[in-house]
Design an enzyme around this catalytic site. Structure first.
Site, PDB file in Angstrom:
ATOM      1  CG  ASP A  86      39.194  34.215  41.385  1.00  0.00           C
ATOM      2  OD1 ASP A  86      38.894  35.104  40.584  1.00  0.00           O
ATOM      3  OD2 ASP A  86      40.049  33.345  41.166  1.00  0.00           O
ATOM      4  CB  THR A 145      37.780  31.761  36.357  1.00  0.00           C
ATOM      5  OG1 THR A 145      37.429  32.613  37.437  1.00  0.00           O
ATOM      6  CG2 THR A 145      39.159  32.103  35.886  1.00  0.00           C
ATOM      7  CB  THR A 146      32.679  32.314  37.859  1.00  0.00           C
ATOM      8  OG1 THR A 146      33.634  32.769  38.812  1.00  0.00           O
ATOM      9  CG2 THR A 146      31.557  31.600  38.564  1.00  0.00           C
ATOM     10  CG  ASP A 183      39.487  38.450  38.580  1.00  0.00           C
ATOM     11  OD1 ASP A 183      40.426  37.646  38.426  1.00  0.00           O
ATOM     12  OD2 ASP A 183      38.391  38.138  39.072  1.00  0.00           O
TER      13      ASP A 183
HETATM   14  P1  ADP Z   1      33.827  35.606  36.324  1.00  0.00           P
HETATM   15  O1  ADP Z   1      34.765  34.780  37.158  1.00  0.00           O
HETATM   16  O2  ADP Z   1      33.207  34.772  35.255  1.00  0.00           O
HETATM   17  O3  ADP Z   1      34.410  36.868  35.848  1.00  0.00           O
HETATM   18  P2  ADP Z   1      32.218  37.247  38.034  1.00  0.00           P
HETATM   19  O4  ADP Z   1      31.770  36.858  39.394  1.00  0.00           O
HETATM   20  O5  ADP Z   1      33.247  38.293  37.906  1.00  0.00           O
HETATM   21  O6  ADP Z   1      32.637  35.937  37.318  1.00  0.00           O
HETATM   22  O7  ADP Z   1      30.921  37.699  37.248  1.00  0.00           O
HETATM   23  C1  ADP Z   1      30.966  38.088  35.908  1.00  0.00           C
HETATM   24  C2  ADP Z   1      29.575  38.242  35.372  1.00  0.00           C
HETATM   25  O8  ADP Z   1      28.870  39.256  36.096  1.00  0.00           O
HETATM   26  C3  ADP Z   1      29.616  38.682  33.924  1.00  0.00           C
HETATM   27  O9  ADP Z   1      28.635  37.996  33.188  1.00  0.00           O
HETATM   28  C4  ADP Z   1      29.295  40.159  34.014  1.00  0.00           C
HETATM   29  O10 ADP Z   1      28.692  40.654  32.847  1.00  0.00           O
HETATM   30  C5  ADP Z   1      28.354  40.196  35.182  1.00  0.00           C
HETATM   31  N1  ADP Z   1      28.322  41.529  35.803  1.00  0.00           N
HETATM   32  C6  ADP Z   1      29.330  42.182  36.370  1.00  0.00           C
HETATM   33  N2  ADP Z   1      28.937  43.407  36.816  1.00  0.00           N
HETATM   34  C7  ADP Z   1      27.636  43.518  36.525  1.00  0.00           C
HETATM   35  C8  ADP Z   1      26.643  44.526  36.729  1.00  0.00           C
HETATM   36  N3  ADP Z   1      26.932  45.674  37.330  1.00  0.00           N
HETATM   37  N4  ADP Z   1      25.396  44.281  36.286  1.00  0.00           N
HETATM   38  C9  ADP Z   1      25.107  43.117  35.691  1.00  0.00           C
HETATM   39  N5  ADP Z   1      25.980  42.134  35.472  1.00  0.00           N
HETATM   40  C10 ADP Z   1      27.230  42.318  35.874  1.00  0.00           C
HETATM   41 MG    MG Z   2      35.021  38.565  36.895  1.00  0.00          MG
END
Ligand code: ADP
Ligand code: MG
Length: 549
Positions: free
Chosen positions: A66, A99-100, A397
């Site tokens: 996170d 957030t990331t 989240d």
């Molecule tokens: P954040 O803290 O920004 O939410 P995450 O680690 O949750 O970071 O990653 C979010 C990113 O991963 C988003 O750009 C989302 O579209 C992408 N993502 C999540 N699941 C998938 C998936 N199954 N295939 C491709 N991209 C994905």
């Molecule tokens: Mg996320």
């Protein structure tokens, strides 16, 4: 340093030993710090992102994916790094997810700005161009969004799975189970006024206890409190509970002033104690008379009062947190009472069951099976403290993304597809704008594509090739939803792959990241009066150090 020269006379503005960076030096340093922060969280993006293990100075271990948590635990000290952390926190509070992405984008916006400043473009122009780009991006997002409503369980499920996606909390089945719990919890507590749905996330309580598998995480239709029943002789389980919520001390108030009671004989002592006992018994009688069989109070309960309650078959718990009292009121329909004389049957709340249970060696009280409770609890289980902590972050989240999607009623596709589409359209827009601002708008567009780029890297794909391929797909009518398929290591249609995300989250990401960049770009003078070597002391990278050490 920090001296001005007026007609040969030196004017000392700042105290000895203070540190100062001016103009381009300040910008360069600040941008370097922002990029370092972005790099520190980059590898965690997306479902194929890696976890970080953080060890606090007390030796506590956090394993997480996170963004906001990583930055918080890193204890960054450089003021610019702190701005970045604040942006992540704001995103967390506003939408609870993304957030990331915000941090990565903010870093990329600043990197782009740095290139332009090198080329002689003034930060003011860049800031203006970025602002135009952010507004246009919102417009584009509005156009490409699709509607979603509460009954569209399938899409909500998909949004939930994506939000949980990158957290390492269990297999597909478990994630699905947790998503279902979150959807049910939200549906239970939301309020509908006409067409407008509002969800107060505070009324979804999250309790956690290590000791079982994550799959045992459950939704409790009521409130779970980390307390025990006050007296061993009290009932441990009550069905059809009638609950009194009190903000009353079931104790004899200690004399407030210095008044002293003179006791001169054993008889007097006896009658004094009897008097006290009588008062406590009267308190319990008032409770009994109201029909309550469960008492939950924010204050204390005297031993004697406990004894009388036990005799009357009343279960009681004391010193309950104010925030839990509010949740209990919402869940059971009870009214909080501040004086026992006011306690009437109408103030009592209801629950199907109130029961103390031993969970992994500790007592907890379940106030459950409430009828249509407007406050519920998600009870997280997991093998270890680290696991339940990460499940909790994941649920934050999840609830954030689902709440945002339901309240806002719109979604877009993930996997970098939306960022690519917005970037494509922004480039066209940049051409229409012309002037120097267009260069900033182009940089803004490039920065958005950091998202698919980093996702591709996390999946072991060639990021440059991937971006080129996705871009060319987006030039075609049927390719608008193409993004990075991290599981297959290819590019594919994200709508078909079921990778959905709330629109408002993307809008917020872009604005938050843009604002952070704006704030940092405006700084052209950094003055630190803290001692050398301290934060912002030896300024380049000052205080940040190597992020993971
Ligand atoms: P954040 O803290 O920004 O939410 P995450 O680690 O949750 O970071 O990653 C979010 C990113 O991963 C988003 O750009 C989302 O579209 C992408 N993502 C999540 N699941 C998938 C998936 N199954 N295939 C491709 N991209 C994905
Ligand atoms: Mg996320």
């Amino acid at each position: 340093m920090a001296e001005n020269n007026f007609g040969g006379q030196k004017v000392l503005l700042l105290p000895e030993g203070s540190d100062r960076l001016i103009g381009r030096d300040a910008q360069r340093t600040n941008i370097a710090v922002a990029i370092a922060v972005a790099n520190a969280v980059k590898t965690t993006l997306g479902p194929k992102g890696m976890d970080k293990m953080l060890v606090s100075d007390l030796g506590d271990i956090t394993i997480t994916n996170d963004g906001a948590t990583i930055l918080e635990e890193m204890n960054v000290e450089h003021p610019v790094a702190k701005i970045m952390v604040d942006v992540a926190k704001t995103q967390d509070q506003e939408v609870g997810d993304g957030t990331t992405s915000v941090i990565i984008m903010a870093g990329a916006f600043l990197k782009g700005a740095d290139d332009l400043i090198e080329r002689g473009i003034h930060p003011t122009i860049i800031i203006r161009g970025y602002k135009m780009a952010a507004e246009k991006a919102e417009e584009i997002l509005n156009n490409i969004s699709k509607p979603i409503d509460l009954n569209d369980t399938k899409s909500l499920q998909k949004i939930g799975m994506v939000a949980e996606g990158s957290k390492n909390i269990g297999n597909e089945e478990t994630k699905k189970h947790i998503t279902e719990i979150a959807i049910d919890a939200i549906k239970q507590v939301m309020e509908k006024k006409g067409d407008k749905i509002t969800i107060d996330k505070d009324f979804i309580k999250v309790e956690k206890k290590a000791g079982a598998s994550v799959a045992n995480t459950e939704l409790i239709n009521g409130v779970l409190i980390d307390k025990e029943v006050a007296h061993p002789q009290m009932p441990k389980k009550i069905e059809d509970a009638k609950i009194a919520l009190l903000d009353v001390a079931l104790e004899i108030e200690k004399t407030e002033t210095d008044a002293r009671i003179e006791i001169t004989s054993p008889d007097q002592m006896q009658s004094f104690l009897q008097q006290e006992e009588k008062m406590l018994k009267e308190m319990v009688d008032k409770i009994s008379k109201s029909g309550a069989n469960v008492v939950l109070t924010q204050k204390g309960i005297d031993d004697v009062a406990q004894h009388y309650m036990a005799k009357a078959g009343i279960m009681a718990a004391r010193r309950i947190k104010r925030s839990d009292m509010d949740k209990l009121a919402k869940a059971t329909g009870a009214k909080m009472v501040t004086s026992l004389d006011d306690l009437s049957p109408l103030d009592l709340g209801k629950a199907g069951i109130v029961e103390e249970r031993k969970i992994s060696g500790e007592q907890m009280i379940f106030i459950e099976k409430c009828k249509d409770p407007k406050s519920v609890t998600i009870f997280i289980r997991g093998g270890s403290q680290q696991v339940i902590d990460e499940v909790e972050r994941s649920i934050t989240d999840l609830i954030g993304a689902l709440t945002t999607a339901i309240e806002d009623g719109r979604y877009v596709v993930g996997g970098g597809a939306t960022e690519t589409e917005v970037a494509e359209q922004l480039r066209t827009y940049a051409g229409e704008i012309g002037g120097r601002e267009q260069l900033a708008i182009q940089k803004f567009a490039d920065a958005l594509e950091q998202v698919p780029e980093v996702l591709a890297q996390s999946a072991g794909m060639d990021s440059i090739d991937t971006i080129v391929q996705i871009r060319s797909k987006h030039k075609t009518e049927e390719g608008k939803n193409y993004g990075v398929n991290v599981y297959e290591g290819t590019i594919s249609d994200m709508l078909k792959a079921g990778v959905l995300e709330p629109t408002k989250m993307k809008v917020q990401e872009i604005y938050s990241a843009g604002e952070a960049a704006d704030m940092i770009l405006r700084i052209d003078d950094m003055i630190s009066s803290r001692s050398k070597g301290g934060p912002a002391g030896g300024m380049p990278q000052g205080g940040m150090g190597e992020p993971m050490e």
